[in-house]
Design a protein around this motif. Structure first.
Motif, PDB file in Angstrom:
ATOM      1  N   ALA A  25      33.963  36.291  43.263  1.00 36.71           N
ATOM      2  CA  ALA A  25      35.467  36.482  43.388  1.00 36.71           C
ATOM      3  C   ALA A  25      36.251  36.143  43.936  1.00 36.71           C
ATOM      4  O   ALA A  25      36.740  34.991  44.451  1.00 36.71           O
ATOM      5  CB  ALA A  25      35.126  37.854  43.593  1.00 36.71           C
ATOM      6  N   PRO A  26      38.001  35.601  43.130  1.00 38.72           N
ATOM      7  CA  PRO A  26      39.579  35.026  43.792  1.00 38.72           C
ATOM      8  C   PRO A  26      39.602  35.714  44.979  1.00 38.72           C
ATOM      9  O   PRO A  26      39.009  36.925  44.726  1.00 38.72           O
ATOM     10  CB  PRO A  26      40.121  34.926  42.634  1.00 38.72           C
ATOM     11  CG  PRO A  26      39.493  36.488  41.750  1.00 38.72           C
ATOM     12  CD  PRO A  26      38.228  36.419  41.729  1.00 38.72           C
ATOM     13  N   ALA A  75      33.559  41.390  46.537  1.00 35.60           N
ATOM     14  CA  ALA A  75      33.652  40.775  45.499  1.00 35.60           C
ATOM     15  C   ALA A  75      34.024  42.151  44.582  1.00 35.60           C
ATOM     16  O   ALA A  75      35.147  41.693  43.571  1.00 35.60           O
ATOM     17  CB  ALA A  75      32.765  39.880  45.303  1.00 35.60           C
ATOM     18  N   PHE A  76      33.505  42.881  44.452  1.00 36.21           N
ATOM     19  CA  PHE A  76      34.356  44.247  43.492  1.00 36.21           C
ATOM     20  C   PHE A  76      35.251  44.365  43.125  1.00 36.21           C
ATOM     21  O   PHE A  76      36.019  44.256  42.375  1.00 36.21           O
ATOM     22  CB  PHE A  76      33.655  45.261  43.694  1.00 36.21           C
ATOM     23  CG  PHE A  76      33.588  46.153  43.037  1.00 36.21           C
ATOM     24  CD1 PHE A  76      33.089  46.499  41.369  1.00 36.21           C
ATOM     25  CD2 PHE A  76      33.794  47.381  42.966  1.00 36.21           C
ATOM     26  CE1 PHE A  76      33.793  47.172  40.666  1.00 36.21           C
ATOM     27  CE2 PHE A  76      34.672  48.526  42.813  1.00 36.21           C
ATOM     28  CZ  PHE A  76      34.293  48.280  41.066  1.00 36.21           C
ATOM     29  N   PHE A  77      35.595  44.647  45.362  1.00 36.83           N
ATOM     30  CA  PHE A  77      37.546  45.292  44.991  1.00 36.83           C
ATOM     31  C   PHE A  77      38.393  43.850  45.008  1.00 36.83           C
ATOM     32  O   PHE A  77      39.008  44.232  44.428  1.00 36.83           O
ATOM     33  CB  PHE A  77      37.699  45.672  46.743  1.00 36.83           C
ATOM     34  CG  PHE A  77      36.834  46.656  46.725  1.00 36.83           C
ATOM     35  CD1 PHE A  77      36.823  47.576  45.234  1.00 36.83           C
ATOM     36  CD2 PHE A  77      36.114  47.218  47.383  1.00 36.83           C
ATOM     37  CE1 PHE A  77      36.737  49.377  45.497  1.00 36.83           C
ATOM     38  CE2 PHE A  77      35.589  48.662  47.163  1.00 36.83           C
ATOM     39  CZ  PHE A  77      35.683  49.414  46.548  1.00 36.83           C
ATOM     40  N   HIS A  78      38.207  42.550  45.508  1.00 38.76           N
ATOM     41  CA  HIS A  78      38.567  41.502  45.071  1.00 38.76           C
ATOM     42  C   HIS A  78      38.759  40.999  43.994  1.00 38.76           C
ATOM     43  O   HIS A  78      40.592  41.027  43.104  1.00 38.76           O
ATOM     44  CB  HIS A  78      38.142  40.323  45.813  1.00 38.76           C
ATOM     45  CG  HIS A  78      38.891  40.617  47.484  1.00 38.76           C
ATOM     46  ND1 HIS A  78      40.055  39.527  47.467  1.00 38.76           N
ATOM     47  CD2 HIS A  78      37.964  40.536  48.097  1.00 38.76           C
ATOM     48  CE1 HIS A  78      40.026  39.375  48.827  1.00 38.76           C
ATOM     49  NE2 HIS A  78      38.768  40.131  49.118  1.00 38.76           N
ATOM     50  N   ARG A  79      38.333  41.291  42.704  1.00 38.97           N
ATOM     51  CA  ARG A  79      37.850  41.201  41.654  1.00 38.97           C
ATOM     52  C   ARG A  79      39.155  41.996  40.432  1.00 38.97           C
ATOM     53  O   ARG A  79      39.739  41.946  39.856  1.00 38.97           O
ATOM     54  CB  ARG A  79      36.661  41.364  40.698  1.00 38.97           C
ATOM     55  CG  ARG A  79      35.675  40.553  41.107  1.00 38.97           C
ATOM     56  CD  ARG A  79      34.476  39.493  39.451  1.00 38.97           C
ATOM     57  NE  ARG A  79      33.176  39.213  40.614  1.00 38.97           N
ATOM     58  CZ  ARG A  79      33.986  38.219  39.885  1.00 38.97           C
ATOM     59  NH1 ARG A  79      34.319  37.095  39.729  1.00 38.97           N
ATOM     60  NH2 ARG A  79      32.447  37.640  40.818  1.00 38.97           N
ATOM     61  N   VAL A  82      42.506  41.550  41.789  1.00 36.00           N
ATOM     62  CA  VAL A  82      43.789  40.121  41.523  1.00 36.00           C
ATOM     63  C   VAL A  82      43.759  40.308  39.897  1.00 36.00           C
ATOM     64  O   VAL A  82      44.829  40.367  39.115  1.00 36.00           O
ATOM     65  CB  VAL A  82      42.268  39.595  41.462  1.00 36.00           C
ATOM     66  CG1 VAL A  82      42.698  38.259  39.659  1.00 36.00           C
ATOM     67  CG2 VAL A  82      42.071  38.148  42.563  1.00 36.00           C
ATOM     68  N   ASP A  83      42.582  41.693  39.051  1.00 32.99           N
ATOM     69  CA  ASP A  83      42.642  41.717  37.748  1.00 32.99           C
ATOM     70  C   ASP A  83      41.546  42.998  37.489  1.00 32.99           C
ATOM     71  O   ASP A  83      40.737  42.646  36.523  1.00 32.99           O
ATOM     72  CB  ASP A  83      43.231  40.520  36.456  1.00 32.99           C
ATOM     73  CG  ASP A  83      43.433  40.952  34.918  1.00 32.99           C
ATOM     74  OD1 ASP A  83      43.191  42.000  34.865  1.00 32.99           O
ATOM     75  OD2 ASP A  83      43.687  40.173  34.312  1.00 32.99           O
ATOM     76  N   GLY A  89      34.965  44.008  33.960  1.00 33.38           N
ATOM     77  CA  GLY A  89      33.556  44.229  33.036  1.00 33.38           C
ATOM     78  C   GLY A  89      33.333  42.392  33.652  1.00 33.38           C
ATOM     79  O   GLY A  89      31.785  42.937  33.529  1.00 33.38           O
ATOM     80  N   GLU A  90      33.833  41.773  34.517  1.00 35.04           N
ATOM     81  CA  GLU A  90      33.326  40.249  35.579  1.00 35.04           C
ATOM     82  C   GLU A  90      31.932  40.409  36.724  1.00 35.04           C
ATOM     83  O   GLU A  90      31.112  40.525  36.836  1.00 35.04           O
ATOM     84  CB  GLU A  90      34.597  39.402  35.524  1.00 35.04           C
ATOM     85  CG  GLU A  90      35.486  38.934  34.087  1.00 35.04           C
ATOM     86  CD  GLU A  90      36.134  38.227  34.867  1.00 35.04           C
ATOM     87  OE1 GLU A  90      36.128  37.249  34.127  1.00 35.04           O
ATOM     88  OE2 GLU A  90      36.319  38.576  36.304  1.00 35.04           O
ATOM     89  N   SER A  91      32.925  42.150  36.852  1.00 34.20           N
ATOM     90  CA  SER A  91      32.120  42.687  38.180  1.00 34.20           C
ATOM     91  C   SER A  91      30.297  42.694  37.344  1.00 34.20           C
ATOM     92  O   SER A  91      29.327  42.896  38.504  1.00 34.20           O
ATOM     93  CB  SER A  91      32.761  43.062  39.226  1.00 34.20           C
ATOM     94  OG  SER A  91      32.476  45.100  38.226  1.00 34.20           O
TER      95      SER A  91
END
Length: 433
Positions: A25-26, A75-79, A82-83, A89-91
């Motif tokens: 995750a960014p 990671a979920f909230f960072h994704r 960012v967008d 969906g990426e999560s």
């Protein structure tokens, strides 16, 4: 002879595909904090359950409500920060979150999609939404690449979850129908009836698929020209046409619809308009008009979204664009009617919606895909691909279950002479009849 026997499995040979390039995750701490607050606000009004790692529970749902497990909340909230349109969906693709039934979980989100973000913040969309890349504009070259991205994965992937006649669009489930192949046959016959396809009809099909509709039209006595931009589809379509003994009646070509020539009694386009891009809708309908003989009929099957949502999201770049259908854009029914009225002489004749049938179609596709995953994995596809495809099918199913999406068959007539005169009203067939 089955589609699978006509197209032997071939291992996937490509550079690292897009879906397997999703990394960690960014990092965007400030945006992640905002995304977390917005997410908590949204789910606490929804009939769902969200279980965060560490034991915290969110959502307004009871014990039997749909469940989302967030295994890696940071990671979920960072994704999302960012967008959100891509990160959500990426999560799922990378396993930051899971759900026992993602379609059931996503349905309440789809029912309230326009209200999940507070209205004052919706005005910020233009500054936070990712811009569409240039390839999303569906020029002749980009359209070919966009089609290849989706349809040239492998015929075997699609064989794993489609019905026996290999139809990749909504089935028409009449009362009492449960069999997917029968629903697809009924859908095909209905759209061919709209175009008045029968003995001696010269028919053009825009979007071959794997030739199911073209083969049925030929069985009804038509002479068919069918166009696709997918080399993989064309290969299998031609095999199926030859195996059916209909090569003298069906001519399958690798050709952009904009380059089509000739004049036809009927033109049929099933779930093709969603792929051409909004800037080319007028050209799509002008092409139908140009290729139809006077007195001819066109039939279009289209997935639609509400007009206000189409206007609000038409410039957005989403997870579906990035991973599933690059260059795609769903029209609204008013948008289609406007394009036909403004750019053609076609007269609306009939229209018919069957959105619940698409929800059932997608439910069956998803079940088949997961049940036969071992066969797809043997081709070289990863678990990330499995989760990506599962999420795509579930996401779409939820849209139809929530009535956020619909699917229409639209019939049009070409005047025999002079200018078209718009009728007082087109004949609307009731849903599901």
């Amino acid at each position: 002879m089955t589609p699978a026997s006509l197209a032997p499995s071939r291992p996937v040979t490509r550079a690292v595909p897009l879906w397997d390039s999703v990394g960690a995750a960014p990092r965007a701490p400030a945006r992640a904090r905002i995304a977390e607050r917005l997410f908590r606000h949204a789910v606490n009004t929804l009939p769902v359950r969200v279980a965060l790692a560490g034991g915290q529970r969110l959502g307004a749902g009871g014990p039997s409500s749909p469940l989302m497990r967030v295994h890696r909340p940071e990671a979920f909230f960072h994704r999302l920060g960012v967008d959100a349109k891509i990160g959500f969906g990426e999560s799922y693709m990378v396993g930051d979150r899971t759900s026992p039934d993602p379609a059931e979980l996503l349905t309440p989100f789809a029912e309230r999609l326009a209200r999940l973000v507070p209205r004052p913040l919706q005005a910020l969309r233009r500054w936070v939404d990712a811009a569409k890349p240039g390839s999303e504009h569906n020029t002749a070259g980009d359209a070919r690449r966009n089609v290849e991205h989706h349809y040239d994965l492998s015929n075997d992937v699609f064989t794993s979850f489609l019905d026996v006649i290999m139809t990749y669009s909504a089935g028409l489930f009449r009362p009492g129908t449960r069999d997917l192949a029968q629903a697809q046959r009924d859908k095909i016959d209905h759209v061919l009836d709209l175009a008045d396809v029968g003995t001696g009809t010269r028919m053009l099909e825009i979007g071959t698929g794997w030739a199911s509709l073209a083969l049925r039209a030929a069985e009804r006595g038509a002479h068919v020209t069918t166009l696709t931009l997918s080399a993989e589809q064309l290969h299998l379509a031609r095999q199926r046409i030859e195996a059916a003994g209909l090569s003298d009646r069906v001519d399958a070509r690798l050709c952009d619809y904009r380059q089509a020539e000739g004049r036809y009694d009927a033109v049929v386009s099933v779930e093709m308009i969603e792929a051409v891009g909004g800037e080319y809708w007028s050209e799509h309908f002008r092409t139908l008009d140009r290729l139809l003989l006077p007195g001819g009929r066109a039939a279009v099957q289209a997935i639609t979204t509400p007009h206000d949502r189409m206007l609000a999201t038409r410039d957005s770049y989403t997870w579906i664009h990035k991973y599933i259908f690059p260059g795609g854009q769903l029209p609204s029914l008013p948008a289609i009617e406007h394009e036909v009225r403004a750019h053609t002489d076609l007269i609306p004749a009939e229209r018919f919606s069957f959105g619940p049938g698409y929800a059932e179609t997608l439910r069956q596709w998803r079940g088949r895909f997961l049940d036969r995953w071992d066969e797809t994995a043997a081709l070289g596809f990863s678990d990330t691909f499995r989760r990506m495809w599962e999420f795509s099918l579930a996401y779409s199913e939820a849209g139809f279950r929530a009535d956020y999406l619909d699917v229409w068959q639209l019939g049009f007539e070409k005047p025999t002479g002079g200018s078209a005169v718009e009728p007082e009203a087109s004949r609307a067939l009731s849903r599901g009849d």
